[in-house]
Design a protein around this motif. Structure first.
Motif, short mmCIF file in Angstrom:
data_model
loop_
_atom_site.label_atom_id
_atom_site.label_comp_id
_atom_site.label_asym_id
_atom_site.label_seq_id
_atom_site.Cartn_x
_atom_site.Cartn_y
_atom_site.Cartn_z
N TRP A 35 -61.08 -11.00 -130.33
CA TRP A 35 -61.33 -11.84 -131.50
C TRP A 35 -61.09 -11.00 -132.75
CZ3 TRP A 35 -62.04 -16.96 -131.77
CH2 TRP A 35 -62.44 -17.64 -130.63
N PHE A 36 -60.42 -11.60 -133.70
CA PHE A 36 -60.23 -11.04 -135.02
C PHE A 36 -60.75 -12.05 -136.04
CE2 PHE A 36 -57.24 -7.37 -134.78
CZ PHE A 36 -57.00 -7.37 -133.41
N ARG A 37 -60.89 -11.60 -137.26
CA ARG A 37 -61.24 -12.52 -138.34
C ARG A 37 -60.56 -12.08 -139.62
NH1 ARG A 37 -67.72 -11.15 -139.14
NH2 ARG A 37 -67.47 -9.02 -139.94
N GLN A 38 -60.37 -13.06 -140.48
CA GLN A 38 -59.76 -12.78 -141.78
C GLN A 38 -60.47 -13.58 -142.85
OE1 GLN A 38 -55.49 -13.37 -141.97
NE2 GLN A 38 -55.34 -12.01 -143.71
N ALA A 39 -61.13 -12.87 -143.73
CA ALA A 39 -61.79 -13.50 -144.86
C ALA A 39 -60.77 -13.69 -145.98
CB ALA A 39 -62.96 -12.64 -145.34
N ARG A 44 -56.85 -9.01 -142.01
CA ARG A 44 -57.41 -9.40 -140.74
C ARG A 44 -58.06 -8.19 -140.08
NH1 ARG A 44 -53.84 -13.34 -137.04
NH2 ARG A 44 -53.76 -14.27 -139.13
N GLU A 45 -59.24 -8.38 -139.52
CA GLU A 45 -59.94 -7.27 -138.89
C GLU A 45 -60.36 -7.64 -137.48
OE1 GLU A 45 -63.58 -6.21 -140.88
OE2 GLU A 45 -64.47 -8.19 -140.63
N TRP A 46 -60.35 -6.65 -136.63
CA TRP A 46 -60.78 -6.82 -135.25
C TRP A 46 -62.30 -6.98 -135.19
CZ3 TRP A 46 -63.82 -3.28 -132.40
CH2 TRP A 46 -63.94 -3.58 -131.03
N VAL A 47 -62.75 -7.87 -134.31
CA VAL A 47 -64.18 -8.17 -134.19
C VAL A 47 -64.74 -7.74 -132.84
CG1 VAL A 47 -65.91 -10.01 -134.15
CG2 VAL A 47 -64.04 -10.09 -135.81
N ALA A 48 -64.07 -8.13 -131.77
CA ALA A 48 -64.62 -7.86 -130.45
C ALA A 48 -63.53 -7.99 -129.41
CB ALA A 48 -65.76 -8.82 -130.12
N ASP A 88 -69.86 -13.03 -142.85
CA ASP A 88 -69.15 -13.42 -141.63
C ASP A 88 -68.20 -14.59 -141.87
OD1 ASP A 88 -72.26 -12.84 -139.99
OD2 ASP A 88 -70.49 -11.54 -139.89
N THR A 89 -68.21 -15.13 -143.07
CA THR A 89 -67.31 -16.23 -143.40
C THR A 89 -65.86 -15.76 -143.30
OG1 THR A 89 -68.91 -17.34 -144.83
CG2 THR A 89 -66.57 -17.81 -145.22
N ALA A 90 -65.09 -16.46 -142.49
CA ALA A 90 -63.70 -16.06 -142.26
C ALA A 90 -63.05 -17.07 -141.33
CB ALA A 90 -63.64 -14.67 -141.62
N VAL A 91 -61.74 -16.95 -141.21
CA VAL A 91 -61.03 -17.63 -140.15
C VAL A 91 -61.00 -16.68 -138.96
CG1 VAL A 91 -58.87 -18.67 -139.40
CG2 VAL A 91 -59.63 -18.93 -141.78
N TYR A 92 -61.44 -17.17 -137.82
CA TYR A 92 -61.52 -16.37 -136.61
C TYR A 92 -60.35 -16.71 -135.68
CZ TYR A 92 -66.12 -14.63 -137.89
OH TYR A 92 -67.16 -14.00 -138.53
N TYR A 93 -59.72 -15.66 -135.19
CA TYR A 93 -58.55 -15.80 -134.33
C TYR A 93 -58.80 -15.08 -133.00
CZ TYR A 93 -56.13 -16.72 -138.78
OH TYR A 93 -55.73 -17.22 -140.00
N CYS A 94 -58.28 -15.64 -131.93
CA CYS A 94 -58.26 -14.90 -130.69
C CYS A 94 -56.84 -14.39 -130.45
CB CYS A 94 -58.76 -15.72 -129.51
SG CYS A 94 -58.03 -17.36 -129.31
#
Length: 114
Positions: A35-39, A44-48, A88-94
């Protein structure tokens, strides 16, 4: 290979959301899924990561608040998010990376209100 992320929405500070990533790919059991996210206005940053085997890994700011898990039979990876903050607000991508090819889902928006 197709990935579809869903489950985003609006949450209050301190609340929870669960994201899902449905993966259409062969040999899902042998895939690490991230999972990544981009505020807005940020990179874009890696999350998990849910590895094909072993212990999941987390970015430091979400460790202890987010839990990644997978259902190999359904080919879905989940991201359970708790104790949410406006940061934590962001678009989350897998994302998966295999054979030199990176594949992304379309993203799902998470908005955390203060």
């Amino acid at each position: 290979v197709q990935l579809q992320a869903y489950g985003g929405g609006l949450a209050q500070t301190g609340g929870s959301l669960r994201l899902s990533c449905a993966v259409s790919a062969p040999n899902f059991n042998f895939l690490a899924v991230n999972w990544f996210r981009q505020a807005a206005g940020k990179e874009r940053e890696w999350v998990a990561q849910s590895p094909e085997r072993g212990i999941p890994d987390y970015e430091l700011s979400v460790k202890g608040r987010f839990t990644i898990s997978r259902d190999n039979a359904k080919k879905i990876v989940y991201l359970q998010m708790s104790s949410l903050t406006p940061e934590d607000t962001a678009v989350y991508y897998c994302m998966i990376h295999r054979g030199g090819v990176t594949s992304w889902g379309q993203g799902t928006l998470v908005t955390v209100s203060s």
